[in-house]
Design a protein around this motif. Structure first.
Motif, PDB file in Angstrom:
ATOM      1  N   TYR A   1       0.834  -1.200   0.000  1.00  0.00           N
ATOM      2  CA  TYR A   1       0.000   0.000   0.000  1.00  0.00           C
ATOM      3  C   TYR A   1       0.872   1.255   0.000  1.00  0.00           C
ATOM      4  CZ  TYR A   1      -3.971  -2.969   1.299  1.00  0.00           C
ATOM      5  OH  TYR A   1      -4.960  -3.915   1.311  1.00  0.00           O
ATOM      6  N   VAL A   2       0.221   2.381  -0.259  1.00  0.00           N
ATOM      7  CA  VAL A   2       0.835   3.686  -0.047  1.00  0.00           C
ATOM      8  C   VAL A   2      -0.045   4.470   0.910  1.00  0.00           C
ATOM      9  CG1 VAL A   2       2.042   3.814  -2.255  1.00  0.00           C
ATOM     10  CG2 VAL A   2      -0.298   4.713  -2.065  1.00  0.00           C
ATOM     11  N   ALA A   3       0.610   5.329   1.716  1.00  0.00           N
ATOM     12  CA  ALA A   3      -0.124   6.252   2.579  1.00  0.00           C
ATOM     13  C   ALA A   3      -0.258   7.577   1.839  1.00  0.00           C
ATOM     14  CB  ALA A   3       0.613   6.444   3.898  1.00  0.00           C
ATOM     15  N   VAL A   4      -1.481   8.024   1.644  1.00  0.00           N
ATOM     16  CA  VAL A   4      -1.719   9.318   1.016  1.00  0.00           C
ATOM     17  C   VAL A   4      -1.860  10.344   2.140  1.00  0.00           C
ATOM     18  CG1 VAL A   4      -3.181  10.660  -0.532  1.00  0.00           C
ATOM     19  CG2 VAL A   4      -2.877   8.193  -0.915  1.00  0.00           C
ATOM     20  N   MET A   5      -0.940  11.318   2.162  1.00  0.00           N
ATOM     21  CA  MET A   5      -0.918  12.306   3.227  1.00  0.00           C
ATOM     22  C   MET A   5      -1.886  13.442   2.923  1.00  0.00           C
ATOM     23  SD  MET A   5       1.267  10.657   5.000  1.00  0.00           S
ATOM     24  CE  MET A   5       1.672  11.766   6.365  1.00  0.00           C
ATOM     25  N   THR A   6      -2.192  14.231   3.935  1.00  0.00           N
ATOM     26  CA  THR A   6      -3.177  15.308   3.769  1.00  0.00           C
ATOM     27  C   THR A   6      -2.735  16.354   2.754  1.00  0.00           C
ATOM     28  OG1 THR A   6      -2.209  16.432   5.678  1.00  0.00           O
ATOM     29  CG2 THR A   6      -4.148  15.047   6.083  1.00  0.00           C
ATOM     30  N   GLN A   7      -1.408  16.473   2.528  1.00  0.00           N
ATOM     31  CA  GLN A   7      -0.917  17.439   1.544  1.00  0.00           C
ATOM     32  C   GLN A   7      -0.607  16.775   0.207  1.00  0.00           C
ATOM     33  OE1 GLN A   7       2.306  19.237   3.908  1.00  0.00           O
ATOM     34  NE2 GLN A   7       1.075  21.104   4.012  1.00  0.00           N
ATOM     35  N   GLY A   8      -1.038  15.512   0.062  1.00  0.00           N
ATOM     36  CA  GLY A   8      -0.959  14.852  -1.235  1.00  0.00           C
ATOM     37  C   GLY A   8       0.223  13.926  -1.448  1.00  0.00           C
ATOM     38  N   GLN A   9       1.217  13.917  -0.543  1.00  0.00           N
ATOM     39  CA  GLN A   9       2.357  13.019  -0.732  1.00  0.00           C
ATOM     40  C   GLN A   9       1.898  11.568  -0.650  1.00  0.00           C
ATOM     41  OE1 GLN A   9       2.177  15.331   1.772  1.00  0.00           O
ATOM     42  NE2 GLN A   9       4.024  16.593   1.834  1.00  0.00           N
ATOM     43  N   ARG A  10       2.537  10.716  -1.436  1.00  0.00           N
ATOM     44  CA  ARG A  10       2.218   9.286  -1.466  1.00  0.00           C
ATOM     45  C   ARG A  10       3.452   8.522  -0.991  1.00  0.00           C
ATOM     46  NH1 ARG A  10      -2.216   8.114  -4.671  1.00  0.00           N
ATOM     47  NH2 ARG A  10      -1.361   6.091  -5.295  1.00  0.00           N
ATOM     48  N   LEU A  11       3.357   7.897   0.183  1.00  0.00           N
ATOM     49  CA  LEU A  11       4.505   7.261   0.816  1.00  0.00           C
ATOM     50  C   LEU A  11       4.323   5.754   0.843  1.00  0.00           C
ATOM     51  CD1 LEU A  11       4.838   9.664   3.897  1.00  0.00           C
ATOM     52  CD2 LEU A  11       5.717   9.990   1.561  1.00  0.00           C
ATOM     53  N   LYS A  12       5.349   5.030   0.395  1.00  0.00           N
ATOM     54  CA  LYS A  12       5.280   3.575   0.379  1.00  0.00           C
ATOM     55  C   LYS A  12       5.168   3.002   1.789  1.00  0.00           C
ATOM     56  CE  LYS A  12       7.825   2.682  -3.907  1.00  0.00           C
ATOM     57  NZ  LYS A  12       9.007   1.992  -4.488  1.00  0.00           N
ATOM     58  N   ILE A  13       4.439   1.923   1.906  1.00  0.00           N
ATOM     59  CA  ILE A  13       4.278   1.224   3.184  1.00  0.00           C
ATOM     60  C   ILE A  13       4.795  -0.203   3.015  1.00  0.00           C
ATOM     61  CG2 ILE A  13       2.676   0.505   5.003  1.00  0.00           C
ATOM     62  CD1 ILE A  13       0.705   2.577   3.929  1.00  0.00           C
ATOM     63  N   SER A  14       5.691  -0.621   3.884  1.00  0.00           N
ATOM     64  CA  SER A  14       6.161  -2.004   3.858  1.00  0.00           C
ATOM     65  C   SER A  14       5.125  -2.913   4.521  1.00  0.00           C
ATOM     66  CB  SER A  14       7.499  -2.121   4.592  1.00  0.00           C
ATOM     67  OG  SER A  14       7.315  -1.866   5.983  1.00  0.00           O
ATOM     68  N   ARG A  15       5.294  -4.219   4.390  1.00  0.00           N
ATOM     69  CA  ARG A  15       4.369  -5.150   5.042  1.00  0.00           C
ATOM     70  C   ARG A  15       4.373  -4.942   6.552  1.00  0.00           C
ATOM     71  NH1 ARG A  15       6.434  -8.692   0.996  1.00  0.00           N
ATOM     72  NH2 ARG A  15       4.788  -9.417  -0.434  1.00  0.00           N
ATOM     73  N   ASN A  16       5.569  -4.805   7.114  1.00  0.00           N
ATOM     74  CA  ASN A  16       5.674  -4.595   8.562  1.00  0.00           C
ATOM     75  C   ASN A  16       5.073  -3.248   8.950  1.00  0.00           C
ATOM     76  OD1 ASN A  16       6.573  -5.389  11.208  1.00  0.00           O
ATOM     77  ND2 ASN A  16       8.241  -3.906  11.014  1.00  0.00           N
ATOM     78  N   GLY A  17       5.294  -2.229   8.109  1.00  0.00           N
ATOM     79  CA  GLY A  17       4.715  -0.917   8.367  1.00  0.00           C
ATOM     80  C   GLY A  17       3.202  -0.934   8.324  1.00  0.00           C
ATOM     81  N   TYR A  18       2.653  -1.726   7.401  1.00  0.00           N
ATOM     82  CA  TYR A  18       1.193  -1.853   7.298  1.00  0.00           C
ATOM     83  C   TYR A  18       0.622  -2.496   8.557  1.00  0.00           C
ATOM     84  CZ  TYR A  18      -3.377  -3.018   5.334  1.00  0.00           C
ATOM     85  OH  TYR A  18      -4.732  -3.119   5.094  1.00  0.00           O
ATOM     86  N   ARG A  19       1.330  -3.504   9.055  1.00  0.00           N
ATOM     87  CA  ARG A  19       0.890  -4.164  10.287  1.00  0.00           C
ATOM     88  C   ARG A  19       0.893  -3.173  11.452  1.00  0.00           C
ATOM     89  NH1 ARG A  19       3.500  -5.819  14.464  1.00  0.00           N
ATOM     90  NH2 ARG A  19       5.543  -5.607  13.451  1.00  0.00           N
ATOM     91  N   LYS A  20       1.965  -2.354  11.555  1.00  0.00           N
ATOM     92  CA  LYS A  20       2.053  -1.365  12.633  1.00  0.00           C
ATOM     93  C   LYS A  20       0.943  -0.325  12.517  1.00  0.00           C
ATOM     94  CE  LYS A  20       7.086  -1.605  13.314  1.00  0.00           C
ATOM     95  NZ  LYS A  20       8.349  -0.830  13.171  1.00  0.00           N
ATOM     96  N   LEU A  21       0.656   0.099  11.298  1.00  0.00           N
ATOM     97  CA  LEU A  21      -0.420   1.070  11.095  1.00  0.00           C
ATOM     98  C   LEU A  21      -1.760   0.502  11.529  1.00  0.00           C
ATOM     99  CD1 LEU A  21       0.070   2.980   7.708  1.00  0.00           C
ATOM    100  CD2 LEU A  21      -0.151   3.967   9.997  1.00  0.00           C
ATOM    101  N   LYS A  22      -2.004  -0.734  11.169  1.00  0.00           N
ATOM    102  CA  LYS A  22      -3.268  -1.368  11.553  1.00  0.00           C
ATOM    103  C   LYS A  22      -3.406  -1.429  13.069  1.00  0.00           C
ATOM    104  CE  LYS A  22      -4.960  -4.961   9.539  1.00  0.00           C
ATOM    105  NZ  LYS A  22      -5.157  -6.317   8.969  1.00  0.00           N
ATOM    106  N   GLU A  23      -2.296  -1.750  13.762  1.00  0.00           N
ATOM    107  CA  GLU A  23      -2.334  -1.825  15.216  1.00  0.00           C
ATOM    108  C   GLU A  23      -2.580  -0.447  15.823  1.00  0.00           C
ATOM    109  OE1 GLU A  23       1.380  -3.551  16.253  1.00  0.00           O
ATOM    110  OE2 GLU A  23       0.840  -5.581  15.634  1.00  0.00           O
ATOM    111  N   THR A  24      -1.937   0.557  15.267  1.00  0.00           N
ATOM    112  CA  THR A  24      -2.054   1.918  15.805  1.00  0.00           C
ATOM    113  C   THR A  24      -3.420   2.517  15.543  1.00  0.00           C
ATOM    114  OG1 THR A  24       0.329   2.261  15.513  1.00  0.00           O
ATOM    115  CG2 THR A  24      -1.027   4.227  15.820  1.00  0.00           C
ATOM    116  N   LEU A  25      -3.933   2.298  14.334  1.00  0.00           N
ATOM    117  CA  LEU A  25      -5.206   2.901  13.941  1.00  0.00           C
ATOM    118  C   LEU A  25      -6.425   2.015  14.237  1.00  0.00           C
ATOM    119  CD1 LEU A  25      -4.078   4.395  10.516  1.00  0.00           C
ATOM    120  CD2 LEU A  25      -4.370   5.599  12.688  1.00  0.00           C
ATOM    121  N   ASN A  26      -6.149   0.778  14.702  1.00  0.00           N
ATOM    122  CA  ASN A  26      -7.227  -0.152  15.059  1.00  0.00           C
ATOM    123  C   ASN A  26      -8.196  -0.402  13.904  1.00  0.00           C
ATOM    124  OD1 ASN A  26      -6.435  -0.534  17.823  1.00  0.00           O
ATOM    125  ND2 ASN A  26      -7.255   1.516  18.258  1.00  0.00           N
ATOM    126  N   PHE A  27      -7.640  -0.802  12.754  1.00  0.00           N
ATOM    127  CA  PHE A  27      -8.532  -1.173  11.652  1.00  0.00           C
ATOM    128  C   PHE A  27      -8.161  -2.548  11.125  1.00  0.00           C
ATOM    129  CE2 PHE A  27      -5.049   1.005   9.456  1.00  0.00           C
ATOM    130  CZ  PHE A  27      -4.780   0.138   8.398  1.00  0.00           C
TER     131      PHE A  27
END
Length: 251
Positions: free
Chosen positions: A225-251
């Motif tokens: 996946y990529v994270a789309v930031m509020t100012q439009g930047q598109r940042l790559k997400i690694s598999r481990n990063g995606y897992r951390k995001l899911k844990e942090t954002l509870n989705f």
């Protein structure tokens, strides 16, 4: 031939503390005080212009701390730390060549510190004590609340809640805030360990994001996946990063 006379700058927000150091330096006629500063902003300008051999530096000051000042210096003079607080940091200096003075201190205690400083100066050595104290601050259990950066000859204080993301940039990091970006000589690991983990997530080896600035996630390819930031930047997400995001954002 080694120098016999040295210059000093006194940096402390309390006038009586600066007066004490000036008084104690009367025992050291080979050291000339070339200035006094009451805060880190004044100190940065004075250090760049006057290039002192020694700085007497209070650790805890308003606006910018002594440690934050050191972080933005291109060349660090020999440092004598002075503070009424942070007794834990004092322990880090028990085996150090450069002294750390805990207020209030006597003329005799000051003279002993100066003996160590002058020995270093005469040998032309750089202080390791600075790195020890910075390392101590990096190991603090308190998350960072602000980051001090330098643009040209000026310092800026950025509250961490204004930072949208941090990007790895070779031996530096690029810090992106709402309206600007700043290059700083620190590691991604430092920020990963010292920013609030409920707000900042390392989504990739190259990116740490403030989750409050993540607008949405979009598929990049089959498994990433990529994270789309509020100012439009598109940042790559690694598999481990995606897992951390899911844990942090509870989705």
């Amino acid at each position: 031939m080694p120098k016999s006379n040295f210059t000093a700058l006194i940096i402390d927000d309390e006038p009586p503390a600066r007066t004490v150091i000036r008084s104690y330096l009367n025992d050291h006629p080979n050291i000339s005080v070339i200035g006094e500063c009451s805060n880190g902003f004044e100190a940065l300008k004075a250090i760049q212009e006057l290039k002192p051999d020694i700085i007497f530096l209070d650790v805890q000051m308003p606006k910018v701390s002594g440690l934050e000042l050191l972080e933005v210096l291109d060349e660090i003079p020999v440092v004598v730390f002075s503070t009424a607080y942070d007794r834990y940091a004092l322990k880090a200096f028990e085996m150090s060549a450069v002294d750390y003075l805990l207020k209030p201190y006597s003329q005799d205690r000051f003279n002993k510190a100066m003996g160590k400083v002058l020995e270093q100066l005469n040998k032309g050595e750089k202080t390791d004590a600075t790195n020890l104290l910075i390392k101590h601050s990096e190991n603090s259990n308190t998350p960072l609340k602000r980051i001090v950066v330098k643009t040209g000859n000026k310092m800026h204080v950025i509250p961490v809640n204004k930072i949208s993301y941090i990007e790895a940039n070779e031996d530096y990091v690029m810090i992106y805030s709402e309206k600007s970006r700043h290059l700083k000589a620190q590691t991604m690991r430092y920020y990963e360990e010292n920013l609030d983990s409920t707000q900042f997530v390392r989504i990739h080896r190259s990116f740490i994001v403030n989750v409050n600035f993540v607008e949405r996630l979009e598929p990049y390819d089959k498994d990433t996946y990529v994270a789309v930031m509020t100012q439009g930047q598109r940042l790559k997400i690694s598999r481990n990063g995606y897992r951390k995001l899911k844990e942090t954002l509870n989705f």
